[in-house]
Design a protein around this motif. Structure first.
Motif, PDB file in Angstrom:
ATOM      1  N   PRO A  23      -4.453  -1.442  -6.634  1.00  0.00           N
ATOM      2  CA  PRO A  23      -5.265  -2.152  -5.639  1.00  0.00           C
ATOM      3  C   PRO A  23      -5.223  -3.672  -5.784  1.00  0.00           C
ATOM      4  O   PRO A  23      -5.132  -4.382  -4.781  1.00  0.00           O
ATOM      5  CB  PRO A  23      -6.686  -1.632  -5.892  1.00  0.00           C
ATOM      6  N   VAL A  39       0.843  -1.201   0.000  1.00  0.00           N
ATOM      7  CA  VAL A  39       0.000   0.000   0.000  1.00  0.00           C
ATOM      8  C   VAL A  39       0.878   1.250   0.000  1.00  0.00           C
ATOM      9  O   VAL A  39       0.673   2.171  -0.794  1.00  0.00           O
ATOM     10  CB  VAL A  39      -0.958  -0.003   1.222  1.00  0.00           C
ATOM     11  N   PRO A  84     -14.910   1.850   0.244  1.00  0.00           N
ATOM     12  CA  PRO A  84     -15.571   2.748   1.194  1.00  0.00           C
ATOM     13  C   PRO A  84     -17.088   2.669   1.060  1.00  0.00           C
ATOM     14  O   PRO A  84     -17.593   2.421  -0.038  1.00  0.00           O
ATOM     15  CB  PRO A  84     -15.064   4.133   0.758  1.00  0.00           C
ATOM     16  N   GLY A 111     -14.822  10.896   3.151  1.00  0.00           N
ATOM     17  CA  GLY A 111     -13.461  10.417   3.420  1.00  0.00           C
ATOM     18  C   GLY A 111     -13.315   9.746   4.782  1.00  0.00           C
ATOM     19  O   GLY A 111     -12.250   9.226   5.104  1.00  0.00           O
ATOM     20  N   PRO A 160     -14.047   6.702   7.086  1.00  0.00           N
ATOM     21  CA  PRO A 160     -14.505   5.314   6.932  1.00  0.00           C
ATOM     22  C   PRO A 160     -15.461   4.887   8.042  1.00  0.00           C
ATOM     23  O   PRO A 160     -15.457   5.492   9.125  1.00  0.00           O
ATOM     24  CB  PRO A 160     -13.201   4.521   7.011  1.00  0.00           C
ATOM     25  N   GLU A 175     -17.239   7.483   1.041  1.00  0.00           N
ATOM     26  CA  GLU A 175     -17.046   7.956  -0.339  1.00  0.00           C
ATOM     27  C   GLU A 175     -17.210   9.477  -0.390  1.00  0.00           C
ATOM     28  O   GLU A 175     -16.430  10.195  -0.999  1.00  0.00           O
ATOM     29  CB  GLU A 175     -18.117   7.302  -1.212  1.00  0.00           C
ATOM     30  N   THR A 213     -11.394   2.577   3.842  1.00  0.00           N
ATOM     31  CA  THR A 213     -11.041   3.935   3.447  1.00  0.00           C
ATOM     32  C   THR A 213     -10.876   4.070   1.941  1.00  0.00           C
ATOM     33  O   THR A 213     -11.419   4.981   1.326  1.00  0.00           O
ATOM     34  CB  THR A 213      -9.711   4.355   4.123  1.00  0.00           C
ATOM     35  N   ARG A 214     -10.131   3.138   1.363  1.00  0.00           N
ATOM     36  CA  ARG A 214      -9.729   3.364  -0.026  1.00  0.00           C
ATOM     37  C   ARG A 214     -10.252   2.338  -1.010  1.00  0.00           C
ATOM     38  O   ARG A 214     -10.535   2.667  -2.157  1.00  0.00           O
ATOM     39  CB  ARG A 214      -8.202   3.409  -0.097  1.00  0.00           C
ATOM     40  N   TYR A 215     -10.368   1.105  -0.570  1.00  0.00           N
ATOM     41  CA  TYR A 215     -10.690   0.065  -1.545  1.00  0.00           C
ATOM     42  C   TYR A 215     -12.195  -0.148  -1.673  1.00  0.00           C
ATOM     43  O   TYR A 215     -12.711  -0.305  -2.775  1.00  0.00           O
ATOM     44  CB  TYR A 215     -10.007  -1.236  -1.126  1.00  0.00           C
ATOM     45  N   TYR A 255     -12.346   2.298  11.664  1.00  0.00           N
ATOM     46  CA  TYR A 255     -11.021   2.894  11.673  1.00  0.00           C
ATOM     47  C   TYR A 255     -10.195   2.204  12.751  1.00  0.00           C
ATOM     48  O   TYR A 255     -10.542   2.251  13.921  1.00  0.00           O
ATOM     49  CB  TYR A 255     -11.141   4.388  11.990  1.00  0.00           C
ATOM     50  N   TRP A 265      -7.728  -0.034   5.252  1.00  0.00           N
ATOM     51  CA  TRP A 265      -7.523   0.213   3.809  1.00  0.00           C
ATOM     52  C   TRP A 265      -8.801  -0.110   3.035  1.00  0.00           C
ATOM     53  O   TRP A 265      -9.228   0.644   2.166  1.00  0.00           O
ATOM     54  CB  TRP A 265      -6.349  -0.628   3.302  1.00  0.00           C
TER      55      TRP A 265
END
Ligand SMILES: NC(=O)c1ncn([C@@H]2O[C@H](COP(=O)(O)O)[C@@H](O)[C@H]2O)c1NC=O
Length: 522
Positions: free
Chosen positions: A119, A113, A198, A206, A208, A203, A194-196, A211, A191
């Motif tokens: 991803p 990461v 959400p 930001g 999640p 979305e 948050t990013r993969y 956490y 991850w």
């Protein structure tokens, strides 16, 4: 059963550090080693006898390594509790041999990461078989010792020679193993959230829906904010990473809880500037911040702001400490001096004072990262305040009253605006020649902060410039400043009474700039 002799080991490691020495030691002691793909290959290369895991499972490693050890012949060997006769006889019936030792470390998901890998590559780096073995062995610590850190290999060999790990040791290893998988899962789950993958709120905002962060105890502290409070320092992420928690202490007594809090505030202030800067902090508030042509000049100016309060202060710099600065600091009782480094000779000068704590701190990360604040029953998260918002650039400021400032005055205002961010609200900061001369902090109304700043500045208030961390709700706070002789002011604006405040500035003939950005600091 306390000590458990080590006769059969399962080794499956991504990080092969120390593997050969471990293999030699185990083989020499007659331990049977079962191993996966490239771990087995590496051991074989150095003539350490290995049983391939396929010989145990009767099944080929397949699906690009997604299935290697996920098999009952492995997991029954890890999970059989040999204090229970029925487990032993089940193993006998099934023809499965138990493991006494498991050595595993996991695919480097966090590193993938951090490297910015796509991803799909990060997902591929999620270890499945490894954590399963680690958890199984840790649960079964009554019978199995589990090791996840190459730095423990020497302990393994010592234990082999001593007839095995004791129960107490296996419990500690199990605790470390669960910490290892918990930290791994925290990284994976955060991850994903948050990013993969959400959810809709994450979305949009930001933030999640889940956490998790893992903290590792770096040290215990003598006490917390007060002597009756226990305290410890926990570190996030990489111990060699940036910031105060990973600082190297060169000299002085152990850091206290309050030393850490003040050093953090000092570093935050010093690193808000690109020029050589010194911040002197007491109780998380500045008693002096200044920039200079060199760090010694910055220190002289910062100290001159309030030399009474600087006694027993915490100092941070954004440049290595020079001998000239060290000579100055050596004259003043100082709790902590935190810097990115010390020039040759500076430490020798400073250590004439027994008690000063000298810290080398890798520059702290700026902004971006989530900041946490505990409240009863929960925790607040926010993005860190930054000093690079649109309103922090003097070119974007709006001149609302008085004559436009000349270049030198504007430079002073820009300094004051950056520095006031490090003052607890309500904050009023006065400066001359890019050094604070009076700071009013932490008052429950802005007029009192203004009075405090003016009092502290004394005669220096005449011709100083002022910054206010948030708008003036009424003209009164501003009037305290202008009546004392302040000639230019910067503040965010945004009050319903901005027009009245601007009119007061006009009447007094002072320049007033509005930034449109606020920097509360609680
Ligand atoms: N899938 C499995 O059955 C499996 N079993 C072990 N691993 C991991 O494979 C790695 C070692 O593999 P190798 O010996 O081939 O380098 C270790 O990081 C271990 O945690 C596996 N890989 C990923 O899940």
């Amino acid at each position: 059963m306390s000590q458990q002799a080590i006769r059969r080991a399962l080794i499956s490691v991504y990080d092969k550090t120390g593997l050969e020495e471990l293999g030699y030691g185990l083989a020499e002691a007659g331990v049977e080693i079962v191993s996966t793909g490239s771990t087995a290959a590496r051991l074989r290369e150095v003539d350490v006898p290995v049983t391939p895991v396929e010989d145990v499972t009767g099944f080929p490693e397949c699906l690009d390594g997604r299935v290697k050890t996920l098999h009952p012949n492995v997991h029954a060997g890890l999970l059989a509790d040999r204090t229970r006769p029925e487990h032993q006889s089940a193993l006998d019936d099934l023809g499965i041999a138990p493991f006494d030792l498991v050595v595993v470390n996991l695919y480097p998901f966090q590193e993938a990461v951090a490297s910015g890998a796509p991803p799909e590559e990060c997902v591929e780096k999620i270890d499945i078989g490894g954590p399963a073995m680690v958890r199984a062995s840790a649960k079964n610590h009554a019978s199995v010792a589990v090791v996840t850190d190459p730095s423990s290999y020497d302990d393994v060999l010592e234990a082999v020679r001593a007839g095995g790990f004791t129960m107490e040791q296996r419990k500690r290893l199990a605790a470390m193993a669960y910490a290892h998988t918990a930290s791994y899962d925290a990284a994976v789950s955060t991850w994903f959230a948050t990013r993969y993958a959400p959810d809709e709120v994450a979305e949009r905002t930001g933030w999640p829906d889940f956490y998790a962060t893992a903290h590792e105890r770096a040290t215990t502290l003598r006490y917390g904010e007060n002597p009756h409070q226990d305290a410890a320092l926990y570190r996030v992420d990489d111990p060699s990473g940036p910031g105060l928690a990973g600082a190297e202490q060169l000299h002085g007594k152990e850091m206290s809880y309050n030393n850490y809090v003040d050093s953090d505030a000092a570093l935050r202030a010093a690193y808000d500037f690109s020029e050589p800067c010194v911040a002197i902090i007491k109780h998380a508030n500045p008693c002096g911040i200044a920039v200079g042509d060199d760090i010694a000049e910055a220190h002289r100016k910062a100290h001159a702001c309030d030399s009474v309060s600087a006694f027993g202060g915490v100092i941070a710099t954004n440049r290595p400490v020079s001998v000239a600065m060290a000579e100055q600091v050596a004259e003043i009782f100082t709790e902590v001096l935190a810097a990115p480094g010390f020039e040759p000779g500076a430490v020798e000068v400073l250590t004439r004072k027994k008690n000063i704590r000298l810290l080398v701190v890798r520059p702290p990360e700026r902004g971006g990262r989530a900041e946490t604040h505990g409240i009863s029953g929960g925790v607040l998260l926010q993005a860190s305040d930054r000093i690079d918002a649109a309103g922090d650039d003097p070119a974007s400021w709006e001149l609302r009253a008085g004559p436009a400032a000349d270049d030198a005055t504007l430079a002073d205002l820009a300094f004051a605006w950056r520095a006031v961010r490090s003052v607890k609200s309500n904050a009023i900061l006065l400066s001359v020649d890019r050094a604070t001369v009076g700071v009013g902090m932490g008052q429950v109304n802005r007029v009192d902060s203004a009075r405090l700043a003016v009092t502290r500045a004394g005669d220096r208030v005449r011709g100083a410039v002022a910054a206010s961390d948030a708008f003036f709700p009424f003209p009164d706070g501003l009037e305290v400043l202008t009546e004392a002789g302040v000639r230019a002011v910067v503040q965010p604006g945004g009050s319903v009474r901005d027009d009245e405040v601007v009119a007061a500035a006009e009447r007094a003939g002072v320049a007033m700039y509005l930034t449109g950005t606020r920097h509360f600091f609680h």
